[in-house]
Enzyme design. Structure first.
Site, PDB file in Angstrom:
ATOM      1  N   ASP A 181       0.865  -1.190   0.000  1.00 15.43           N
ATOM      2  CA  ASP A 181       0.000   0.000   0.000  1.00 15.43           C
ATOM      3  C   ASP A 181       0.899   1.238   0.000  1.00 15.43           C
ATOM      4  O   ASP A 181       1.721   1.412   0.903  1.00 15.43           O
ATOM      5  CB  ASP A 181      -0.904  -0.014   1.242  1.00 15.43           C
ATOM      6  N   ASP A 238      -3.389   2.303  -5.594  1.00 16.97           N
ATOM      7  CA  ASP A 238      -2.163   2.309  -4.778  1.00 16.97           C
ATOM      8  C   ASP A 238      -2.004   1.064  -3.907  1.00 16.97           C
ATOM      9  O   ASP A 238      -1.215   1.056  -2.986  1.00 16.97           O
ATOM     10  CB  ASP A 238      -2.115   3.579  -3.912  1.00 16.97           C
ATOM     11  N   GLU A 239      -2.732   0.018  -4.224  1.00 22.64           N
ATOM     12  CA  GLU A 239      -2.781  -1.117  -3.312  1.00 22.64           C
ATOM     13  C   GLU A 239      -2.864  -2.427  -4.088  1.00 22.64           C
ATOM     14  O   GLU A 239      -3.625  -2.522  -5.043  1.00 22.64           O
ATOM     15  CB  GLU A 239      -4.078  -0.956  -2.525  1.00 22.64           C
TER      16      GLU A 239
HETATM   17  N1  DCP Z   1      -8.513   8.265  -1.934  1.00 25.52           N
HETATM   18  C1  DCP Z   1      -9.570   9.115  -2.204  1.00 25.52           C
HETATM   19  N2  DCP Z   1     -10.642   9.193  -1.367  1.00 25.52           N
HETATM   20  C2  DCP Z   1     -10.686   8.419  -0.244  1.00 25.52           C
HETATM   21  C3  DCP Z   1      -9.620   7.538   0.047  1.00 25.52           C
HETATM   22  C4  DCP Z   1      -8.542   7.495  -0.824  1.00 25.52           C
HETATM   23  O1  DCP Z   1      -9.528   9.806  -3.217  1.00 25.52           O
HETATM   24  N3  DCP Z   1     -11.731   8.495   0.594  1.00 25.52           N
HETATM   25  C5  DCP Z   1      -7.354   8.240  -2.854  1.00 25.52           C
HETATM   26  C6  DCP Z   1      -6.280   9.170  -2.373  1.00 25.52           C
HETATM   27  C7  DCP Z   1      -5.232   8.282  -1.777  1.00 25.52           C
HETATM   28  C8  DCP Z   1      -5.401   7.001  -2.548  1.00 25.52           C
HETATM   29  O2  DCP Z   1      -6.763   6.944  -2.899  1.00 25.52           O
HETATM   30  O3  DCP Z   1      -3.933   8.835  -1.907  1.00 25.52           O
HETATM   31  C9  DCP Z   1      -5.004   5.776  -1.772  1.00 25.52           C
HETATM   32  O4  DCP Z   1      -5.821   5.603  -0.631  1.00 25.52           O
HETATM   33  P1  DCP Z   1      -5.271   5.073   0.755  1.00 25.52           P
HETATM   34  O5  DCP Z   1      -6.460   4.761   1.580  1.00 25.52           O
HETATM   35  O6  DCP Z   1      -4.245   4.023   0.541  1.00 25.52           O
HETATM   36  O7  DCP Z   1      -4.591   6.355   1.419  1.00 25.52           O
HETATM   37  P2  DCP Z   1      -3.170   6.964   1.179  1.00 25.52           P
HETATM   38  O8  DCP Z   1      -2.347   6.153   0.245  1.00 25.52           O
HETATM   39  O9  DCP Z   1      -3.337   8.397   0.778  1.00 25.52           O
HETATM   40  O10 DCP Z   1      -2.541   6.958   2.628  1.00 25.52           O
HETATM   41  P3  DCP Z   1      -1.975   5.730   3.476  1.00 25.52           P
HETATM   42  O11 DCP Z   1      -0.531   6.052   3.728  1.00 25.52           O
HETATM   43  O12 DCP Z   1      -2.778   5.716   4.722  1.00 25.52           O
HETATM   44  O13 DCP Z   1      -2.153   4.489   2.643  1.00 25.52           O
HETATM   45 MG    MG Z   2      -2.153   4.117   0.507  1.00 29.49          MG
END
Ligand code: DCP
Ligand code: MG
Length: 360
Positions: free
Chosen positions: A11, A106-107
Site C-alpha cells: 500500500d 495504490d494497493e
Molecule cells: N482516496 C480518495 N478518497 C478516499 C480515500 C482514498 O480519493 N476516501 C485516494 C487518495 C489516496 C489514494 O486513494 O492517496 C489511496 O488511498 P489510501 O487509503 O491508501 O490512502 P493513502 O495512500 O493516501 O494513505 P496511506 O498512507 O494511509 O495508505
Molecule cells: Mg495508501
C-alpha cells in the site's frame, strides 16, 4: 499436507500527496492536502503525514480541513499522473510474481509462494519491492507479509509510512485474538457496533462464539467471522487481466413476445452489471444489447458515449436500443446486455514445496 501461502500486501503511503511532493520539491516537509479546494464543497482525497497530525484525513470536507490546517498546501488532484504512477508500481510488482491483484490505484496483493529468489523469503521479497519503488519512483510503500490476505493487509498498516511488518503463521492466531473486531475484513461500523453490544470486542471474544451462534446473529457472514477469528482466510490472490467487457444473458424457459417483460429483464441485468462496475471501480462507455429470436436469428444493438455510462441514462438507452429491434413483434428466446470500453475510475474519491517459518 497444505502449505501456507506467502502473501504480500503493498500500500503506497499517502499516495496522491506523495506524488505531489515528489514532483514539487518545495512542498517537502509541509502539510499537503490533495482534493477539493478549501472554499469548495469538495472533500479531501488524501493528506500527507504532516497534515494528518492536525487531524486531516481522507473524505473529510475540504472546509473542515481548512479550519484544522489553514496553512497547508491545497492541491487539486492530477489523476493522469496518479494513474501512470500506479501503472509503474504494478509493473514493478509483476517482476516479483505473476500473481498480482490490484485493489485500487495504490494497493495490491501478491502471492509470492512460488518465488524462489531471495532465499524464498517473502520478507526479503517485500524489502526488495519497497527498495525498487523508492529507487525507481522516488515514493515509499508499506508492505505487509503474511500467510493470507486478511493478515497481510493488516500488517501493511502496522508500521505506516515506509513500513514493513510480518505476521508469521505461528503468530497469526495470537495476533487475531488481540485484534479489535473493527479491523476485521468485512466488519464495518454497523456490524462492529452490533458486536460490541453482544460483548464482542476483539478476536478472542469471537472465538467464544460457536459458528452457528454467529450465523444466527450475522447471517452467512457469521461463517466468515468464525474463520477470521482463527486467523484463517482462504481467499486466493486473484490475478486478473484487465477485462474488456462485462455482461449477462439469459435464455427464457419459453419464448417471450411481450416487450415490457423483456425490458424488465434487461433492466435487471444492467442493474447487476452497474453494481459490479461500481464495486470494481470501473467505468464503461459502450452498452450492447443482444436478442436471439425464437428462430435463433440474432441481433445486437449498441451505443457508445464519450462520457461514461451512468445509472441515469443507461435505462433510457436500453429502451431506445430495444426499440430498434423486432422485439414486441417476434418471439424472443434469449436476451443479454454487455458493457464495454472499460476504464478504471480515477475518482475513488480507487506453492512452495517446503515451507519454513524462519524464511517467511
Ligand atoms: N482516496 C480518495 N478518497 C478516499 C480515500 C482514498 O480519493 N476516501 C485516494 C487518495 C489516496 C489514494 O486513494 O492517496 C489511496 O488511498 P489510501 O487509503 O491508501 O490512502 P493513502 O495512500 O493516501 O494513505 P496511506 O498512507 O494511509 O495508505
Ligand atoms: Mg495508501
Amino acid at each position: 499436507m497444505i502449505y501456507p501461502r506467502k502473501i504480500i500486501h503493498i500500500d503506497m503511503d499517502a499516495f496522491y500527496a506523495s506524488v505531489e511532493e515528489r514532483d514539487n520539491p518545495e512542498l517537502k516537509g509541509r502539510p499537503v492536502i490533495v482534493g477539493g479546494l478549501p472554499n469548495s464543497r469538495g472533500v479531501v482525497a488524501t493528506a500527507n503525514y504532516e497534515a494528518r497530525r492536525y487531524g486531516v484525513h481522507s473524505a473529510m470536507p475540504a472546509a473542515q480541513a481548512y479550519r484544522l490546517c489553514p496553512f497547508a498546501e491545497y492541491l487539486r488532484p492530477r489523476f493522469d499522473v496518479y494513474r501512470e504512477t500506479s501503472r509503474q508500481v504494478m509493473e514493478i510488482l509483476h517482476r516479483f510474481s505473476d500473481c498480482v491483484e490490484a485493489l485500487s490505484l495504490d494497493e495490491a496483493y501478491l502471492d509470492v509462494s512460488g518465488n524462489m529468489d531471495y532465499q524464498g523469503s517473502a520478507t526479503l521479497i517485500a524489502r526488495a519491492i519497497k527498495d525498487a519503488i523508492i529507487k525507481e519512483l522516488c515514493l515509499t510503500a508499506s508492505a505487509g507479509v503474511s500467510y493470507n490476505k486478511f493478515l497481510a493487509k493488516i500488517a501493511s498498516g502496522l508500521n505506516k509510512p515506509d513500513g514493513l511488518a510480518v505476521i508469521r503463521p505461528k503468530d497469526g492466531p495470537d495476533f487475531v485474538r488481540n485484534l479489535p473486531v473493527g479491523q476485521f475484513h468485512g466488519i464495518g461500523k454497523a456490524t462492529e457496533a452490533k458486536m460490541k453490544k453482544l460483548g464482542i470486542h476483539q478476536g478472542a471474544d469471537l472465538l467464544n462464539w460457536s459458528q452457528n451462534a454467529l450465523v444466527l446473529h450475522f447471517g452467512k457472514a457469521g461463517y466468515w467471522y468464525a474463520l477470521l477469528a482463527k486467523g484463517e482466510d482462504p481467499r486466493p490472490v486473484r490475478h486478473h487481466r484487465q477485462r474488456q467487457s462485462l455482461g449477462h444473458e439469459i435464455t427464457f424457459a419459453h419464448d417471450i413476445t411481450d416487450m415490457e417483460t423483456i425490458l424488465e429483464e434487461l433492466m435487471r441485468q444492467i442493474d447487476k452489471i452497474m453494481a459490479k462496475l461500481a464495486v470494481r471501480n470501473w467505468l464503461a462507455h459502450t452498452v450492447t444489447i443482444k436478442i436471439k429470436y425464437g428462430d435463433f436469428e440474432q441481433a445486437t444493438r449498441s451505443k457508445t458515449f464519450r462520457q461514461a455510462l451512468n445509472q441515469k441514462h443507461i435505462r433510457s438507452t436500453i429502451r431506445e436500443l430495444l426499440q430498434k429491434t423486432k422485439v414486441g413483434n417476434r418471439p424472443v428466446r434469449l436476451v443479454g446486455v454487455t458493457v464495454s470500453g472499460l476504464e478504471e475510475t480515477s475518482a475513488m474519491l480507487l506453492q512452495t514445496p517446503l515451507w519454513q517459518d524462519r524464511i517467511f
